[in-house]
Write an enzyme that holds these catalytic residues in place. Sequence first.
Site, PDB file in Angstrom:
ATOM      1  N   GLY A  46       0.822  -1.166   0.004  1.00 36.04           N
ATOM      2  CA  GLY A  46      -0.160   0.065  -0.231  1.00 36.04           C
ATOM      3  C   GLY A  46       0.918   1.386   0.052  1.00 36.04           C
ATOM      4  CD  GLN A  51       3.316   5.697   3.003  1.00 34.94           C
ATOM      5  OE1 GLN A  51       2.593   5.069   2.426  1.00 34.94           O
ATOM      6  NE2 GLN A  51       4.232   5.041   3.330  1.00 34.94           N
ATOM      7  CB  CYS A  91       5.586   1.980   7.545  1.00 34.79           C
ATOM      8  SG  CYS A  91       5.296   3.348   6.740  1.00 34.79           S
ATOM      9  CG  LEU A  92       6.739   0.786   1.398  1.00 33.25           C
ATOM     10  CD1 LEU A  92       6.194   1.014   0.424  1.00 33.25           C
ATOM     11  CD2 LEU A  92       7.926  -0.062   1.245  1.00 33.25           C
ATOM     12  CG  HIS A 133      -0.031   1.016   7.483  1.00 32.83           C
ATOM     13  ND1 HIS A 133       0.832   0.638   8.278  1.00 32.83           N
ATOM     14  CD2 HIS A 133       0.427   1.908   6.457  1.00 32.83           C
ATOM     15  CE1 HIS A 133       1.946   1.088   7.954  1.00 32.83           C
ATOM     16  NE2 HIS A 133       2.078   1.980   6.764  1.00 32.83           N
ATOM     17  CD  GLU A 134      -1.006   2.452   3.162  1.00 30.30           C
ATOM     18  OE1 GLU A 134      -0.605   3.620   3.166  1.00 30.30           O
ATOM     19  OE2 GLU A 134      -0.258   1.275   3.020  1.00 30.30           O
ATOM     20  CG  HIS A 137       1.164   6.664   5.931  1.00 27.38           C
ATOM     21  ND1 HIS A 137       2.218   7.019   6.526  1.00 27.38           N
ATOM     22  CD2 HIS A 137       0.986   5.495   5.606  1.00 27.38           C
ATOM     23  CE1 HIS A 137       2.820   6.019   6.567  1.00 27.38           C
ATOM     24  NE2 HIS A 137       2.178   4.821   5.934  1.00 27.38           N
TER      25      HIS A 137
END
Length: 179
Positions: A46, A51, A91-92, A133-134, A137
Amino acid sequence: MAVLKIIEYPDPRLRIKAQPVTAVTAEHRLLADNMLETMYAAPGIGLAATQVDRHIRLLVLDVSETRDQPWCFINPEILSREGSDICEEGCLSVPGVNEPVERAARIRVRALDRDGKSFELDAEGLLAVCIQHEMDHLEGKLFVDYLSELKRSRLKKRAAKARRKDSVESSRHQPEAVR
Ligand code: GNR
Ligand code: NI
């Protein structure tokens, strides 16, 4: 299409609250396509616009094993939540960290798709985890915010150290004259 730069913790831009999309345009579709390419390249399941330093309420994901089921959610809202589950998250924007996080087990979500059409979806398992999670963000929230103060301060130190090491290594690969 293009692979975009993913910003990393503790960059303060990860804390910016994303604004709603007022009308879905070709620009949003291009951003979604570029975010999907970035997510697949990473690789991740995702990616939120936050991000890639775009502070609008748009996220993409693909939780399929075959990596061929892309989704785009614009202005997502959680209509209901049920139960709770703990899943190991990464997480990226926080590379190298995997920690368990508790979230709702099942959610019902409403969003606009890439054509601006409203849809609703019942999600559970990894899909439900990823959507939550997204959406965090988009609020400027990171999964590490759920960890203990002790764990988070260790992560911050580790991230600072990795960045110092990075800059030393990249300067070592520069010709002498430009160092
Ligand atoms: O690639 C990702 N994997 C992942 C694993 C468990 C829980 C959440 C995620 S999302 C993450 C990609 C990412 O950072 N999205 O914001
Ligand atoms: Ni993330």
